[in-house]
Design a protein around this motif. Structure first.
Motif, PDB file in Angstrom:
ATOM      1  N   MET A   1      37.869  30.741  22.226  1.00  0.00           N
ATOM      2  CA  MET A   1      38.327  31.913  22.976  1.00  0.00           C
ATOM      3  C   MET A   1      39.638  31.631  23.695  1.00  0.00           C
ATOM      4  N   ARG A   2      39.828  30.394  24.136  1.00  0.00           N
ATOM      5  CA  ARG A   2      41.067  30.013  24.817  1.00  0.00           C
ATOM      6  C   ARG A   2      42.162  29.589  23.839  1.00  0.00           C
ATOM      7  N   ASP A   3      41.811  29.457  22.553  1.00  0.00           N
ATOM      8  CA  ASP A   3      42.736  28.893  21.572  1.00  0.00           C
ATOM      9  C   ASP A   3      43.258  27.543  22.070  1.00  0.00           C
ATOM     10  N   HIS A   4      42.321  26.717  22.509  1.00  0.00           N
ATOM     11  CA  HIS A   4      42.635  25.419  23.107  1.00  0.00           C
ATOM     12  C   HIS A   4      43.127  24.438  22.038  1.00  0.00           C
ATOM     13  N   PRO A   5      44.054  23.554  22.374  1.00  0.00           N
ATOM     14  CA  PRO A   5      44.558  22.597  21.373  1.00  0.00           C
ATOM     15  C   PRO A   5      43.463  21.736  20.739  1.00  0.00           C
ATOM     16  N   LEU A   6      42.397  21.423  21.488  1.00  0.00           N
ATOM     17  CA  LEU A   6      41.324  20.607  20.930  1.00  0.00           C
ATOM     18  C   LEU A   6      40.645  21.303  19.752  1.00  0.00           C
ATOM     19  N   LYS A   7      40.622  22.616  19.797  1.00  0.00           N
ATOM     20  CA  LYS A   7      40.025  23.370  18.685  1.00  0.00           C
ATOM     21  C   LYS A   7      40.790  23.090  17.395  1.00  0.00           C
ATOM     22  N   ARG A   8      42.096  23.096  17.470  1.00  0.00           N
ATOM     23  CA  ARG A   8      42.908  22.837  16.284  1.00  0.00           C
ATOM     24  C   ARG A   8      42.786  21.381  15.833  1.00  0.00           C
ATOM     25  N   GLN A   9      42.605  20.470  16.787  1.00  0.00           N
ATOM     26  CA  GLN A   9      42.395  19.064  16.418  1.00  0.00           C
ATOM     27  C   GLN A   9      41.076  18.897  15.665  1.00  0.00           C
ATOM     28  N   LEU A  10      40.050  19.623  16.097  1.00  0.00           N
ATOM     29  CA  LEU A  10      38.760  19.546  15.420  1.00  0.00           C
ATOM     30  C   LEU A  10      38.819  20.151  14.026  1.00  0.00           C
ATOM     31  N   ASP A  11      39.653  21.156  13.854  1.00  0.00           N
ATOM     32  CA  ASP A  11      39.825  21.722  12.515  1.00  0.00           C
ATOM     33  C   ASP A  11      40.388  20.686  11.547  1.00  0.00           C
ATOM     34  N   ALA A  12      41.202  19.786  12.080  1.00  0.00           N
ATOM     35  CA  ALA A  12      41.850  18.783  11.243  1.00  0.00           C
ATOM     36  C   ALA A  12      41.048  17.486  11.146  1.00  0.00           C
ATOM     37  N   ASP A  13      40.237  17.205  12.177  1.00  0.00           N
ATOM     38  CA  ASP A  13      39.511  15.929  12.230  1.00  0.00           C
ATOM     39  C   ASP A  13      38.115  16.165  12.798  1.00  0.00           C
ATOM     40  N   SER A  14      37.121  16.200  11.937  1.00  0.00           N
ATOM     41  CA  SER A  14      35.755  16.513  12.368  1.00  0.00           C
ATOM     42  C   SER A  14      35.056  15.347  13.060  1.00  0.00           C
ATOM     43  N   SER A  15      35.734  14.188  13.145  1.00  0.00           N
ATOM     44  CA  SER A  15      35.095  13.013  13.747  1.00  0.00           C
ATOM     45  C   SER A  15      35.517  12.766  15.183  1.00  0.00           C
ATOM     46  N   LEU A  16      36.203  13.718  15.799  1.00  0.00           N
ATOM     47  CA  LEU A  16      36.672  13.518  17.172  1.00  0.00           C
ATOM     48  C   LEU A  16      35.499  13.283  18.119  1.00  0.00           C
ATOM     49  N   HIS A  17      35.706  12.379  19.070  1.00  0.00           N
ATOM     50  CA  HIS A  17      34.642  11.962  19.973  1.00  0.00           C
ATOM     51  C   HIS A  17      34.590  12.808  21.252  1.00  0.00           C
ATOM     52  N   LEU A  18      33.390  12.956  21.754  1.00  0.00           N
ATOM     53  CA  LEU A  18      33.190  13.542  23.079  1.00  0.00           C
ATOM     54  C   LEU A  18      33.694  12.568  24.138  1.00  0.00           C
ATOM     55  N   PRO A  19      34.044  13.063  25.324  1.00  0.00           N
ATOM     56  CA  PRO A  19      34.520  12.150  26.367  1.00  0.00           C
ATOM     57  C   PRO A  19      33.419  11.185  26.815  1.00  0.00           C
ATOM     58  N   GLN A  20      33.744   9.909  26.841  1.00  0.00           N
ATOM     59  CA  GLN A  20      32.753   8.896  27.208  1.00  0.00           C
ATOM     60  C   GLN A  20      32.266   9.088  28.631  1.00  0.00           C
ATOM     61  N   ALA A  21      33.134   9.571  29.518  1.00  0.00           N
ATOM     62  CA  ALA A  21      32.734   9.765  30.913  1.00  0.00           C
ATOM     63  C   ALA A  21      31.600  10.783  31.022  1.00  0.00           C
ATOM     64  N   TRP A  22      31.646  11.838  30.202  1.00  0.00           N
ATOM     65  CA  TRP A  22      30.571  12.840  30.222  1.00  0.00           C
ATOM     66  C   TRP A  22      29.271  12.238  29.708  1.00  0.00           C
ATOM     67  N   ILE A  23      29.340  11.474  28.644  1.00  0.00           N
ATOM     68  CA  ILE A  23      28.152  10.822  28.095  1.00  0.00           C
ATOM     69  C   ILE A  23      27.547   9.883  29.131  1.00  0.00           C
ATOM     70  N   ASP A  24      28.386   9.064  29.765  1.00  0.00           N
ATOM     71  CA  ASP A  24      27.896   8.100  30.759  1.00  0.00           C
ATOM     72  C   ASP A  24      27.246   8.800  31.953  1.00  0.00           C
ATOM     73  N   ARG A  25      27.801   9.941  32.331  1.00  0.00           N
ATOM     74  CA  ARG A  25      27.295  10.647  33.515  1.00  0.00           C
ATOM     75  C   ARG A  25      25.896  11.209  33.287  1.00  0.00           C
ATOM     76  N   TRP A  26      25.593  11.609  32.056  1.00  0.00           N
ATOM     77  CA  TRP A  26      24.341  12.319  31.803  1.00  0.00           C
ATOM     78  C   TRP A  26      23.294  11.514  31.030  1.00  0.00           C
ATOM     79  N   GLN A  27      23.679  10.418  30.415  1.00  0.00           N
ATOM     80  CA  GLN A  27      22.748   9.728  29.521  1.00  0.00           C
ATOM     81  C   GLN A  27      21.453   9.297  30.203  1.00  0.00           C
ATOM     82  N   ASP A  28      21.525   8.841  31.438  1.00  0.00           N
ATOM     83  CA  ASP A  28      20.318   8.376  32.124  1.00  0.00           C
ATOM     84  C   ASP A  28      19.314   9.490  32.368  1.00  0.00           C
ATOM     85  N   GLN A  29      19.812  10.726  32.496  1.00  0.00           N
ATOM     86  CA  GLN A  29      18.911  11.866  32.718  1.00  0.00           C
ATOM     87  C   GLN A  29      18.323  12.402  31.415  1.00  0.00           C
ATOM     88  N   ALA A  30      18.999  12.156  30.318  1.00  0.00           N
ATOM     89  CA  ALA A  30      18.579  12.721  29.037  1.00  0.00           C
ATOM     90  C   ALA A  30      17.422  11.913  28.446  1.00  0.00           C
TER      91      ALA A  30
END
Length: 394
Positions: free
Chosen positions: A323-352
């Protein structure tokens, strides 16, 4: 395409919670907000605070007696004369049990979707997203399927009453959007569309291809009920062909879309075998169609999705990036292996309770194929052909 979009939100949405072990848990929204902020895709200037709906607005869709029942059962200690009648209002079962503060929380859900419609139709923004919305199973006089008030139906009615808008409602939740369909089943100015797992096997047991609308609304209703274990290719084939045909026929003033993300293979409440790919591709199609047919006017809401940790945050974030036409969207169109931010994973992994994903899209290399793929695809194409038979080709 324009990336002019607002994110509609209110902190009161976190109070729409039946209990901590309920599958429809507001942590889904918190996880998504945090992910978007971590990648700096959601800034304060993108946010629009919503308001609660008022009783008069609720009663455009819901019976006054039902609204009163919700209010009474929302008290900390409801009168026994109401608790003994809760079952008749759908507020006593495991899916949608009444809870303290229910009415107030639900009015913020509805008010958020109204706020999104107002922002788009007033010209304040081109697109608006309200992820707290999407309670599409609520009926005029009864709660159902985790839904107390039907925010989508009320917001669409707001668009009709305040702006005289022709609305195309597009529901991509794996469960049929029954409450919205029945709200406008006789209304030619609202076209309802739902793609979902067939009601032969899944709640709410409706949404068959012969449900086409009635009276003046006949033809302004399309259902695409798909076979269990449908995969990405068949889902997208049916979605794109049907949505493009329908919007060209109906020519709406605005698209109102609902983005439940429970057709994913990891979702515990359905039998589909789709990946994150469909949640990247469907919003892109809707974005294009909004600009082709509606001068960009597009309101989107959340919906179901019960793999809270691995699916919902990624799917809903992909919707906002589109909806925002964000640059990351276009990067994902070109590269389907892009990683999620590690900081987000680290913040939530213990609760999951599960291992969080590391990439935005799914690595399909280890997914097992469905043995009945050809049979499932053929049956889905048969349903698609029946659904489209009365609509001219684009």
């Amino acid at each position: 395409m324009s990336g002019n979009a607002l994110f509609v939100h209110h902190d009161e949405l976190s109070n729409y919670c039946f209990h901590n072990n309920h599958p429809f848990h507001p942590i889904r929204l918190q996880l998504t907000l945090d992910l978007l902020r971590e990648i700096q895709a959601l800034a304060p200037e993108h946010m629009l605070q919503s308001r609660p709906a008022v009783p008069g607005e609720l009663e455009w869709v819901h019976q006054p007696a039902y609204v009163e029942a919700v209010q009474q059962l929302s008290k900390y200690s409801p009168d026994p004369s109401w608790t003994t009648r809760a079952e008749q209002y759908g507020l006593m079962d495991e899916d949608t049990p009444f809870f303290s503060g229910m009415h107030d929380a639900a009015t913020y859900v509805v008010g958020g979707s109204i706020t999104a419609v107002e922002a788009v139709l007033s010209g304040q923004t081109t697109h608006a997203l309200h992820l707290g919305g999407g309670l599409h199973h609520a009926l005029s006089g009864k709660a159902a399927g985790f839904c107390v008030y039907n925010d989508a139906a009320v917001a669409i009615e707001y668009a009709r009453r305040q702006y005289g808008a022709r609305v195309l409602y597009i529901d991509t939740d794996v469960h049929h959007g029954d409450g919205v369909q029945w709200s406008f089943y006789s209304e030619p100015e609202v076209c309802t569309y739902s793609i979902h797992e067939t009601g032969k096997y899944l709640f709410p047991g409706t949404g068959f291809v012969h449900e086409r609308g009635e009276h003046h609304g006949y033809g302004a209703c399309m259902n695409i009920p798909l076979q269990p274990y449908t995969e990405d290719d068949s889902w997208m084939e049916c979605f794109e062909a049907s949505v493009r045909r329908l919007i060209d026929y109906y020519k709406p003033d605005m698209i109102f879309s609902l983005h439940g993300c429970d057709a994913h293979a990891l979702d515990p409440l359905s039998h589909m075998q789709c990946s994150m790919r469909i949640y990247q591709e469907m919003p892109a199609i809707l974005h294009q169609l909004a600009h082709m047919y509606c001068e960009g006017r597009w309101v989107a809401v959340g919906g179901g999705g019960y793999d809270l940790w691995r699916v919902v945050p990624r799917a809903w974030s992909l919707l906002w990036l589109e909806m925002r036409d964000h640059p990351l969207k276009r990067q994902l169109d070109a590269d389907s292996s892009l990683h999620l931010p590690q900081a987000w994973i680290d913040r939530w992994q213990d609760q999951a309770e599960v291992r969080l994903p590391t990439t935005w899209l799914d690595d399909m290399s280890h997914w097992e194929g469905i043995p009945r793929r050809e049979e499932i695809t053929a049956k889905n194409r048969d349903i698609l052909a029946v659904a489209l038979q009365d609509y001219p080709e684009v």
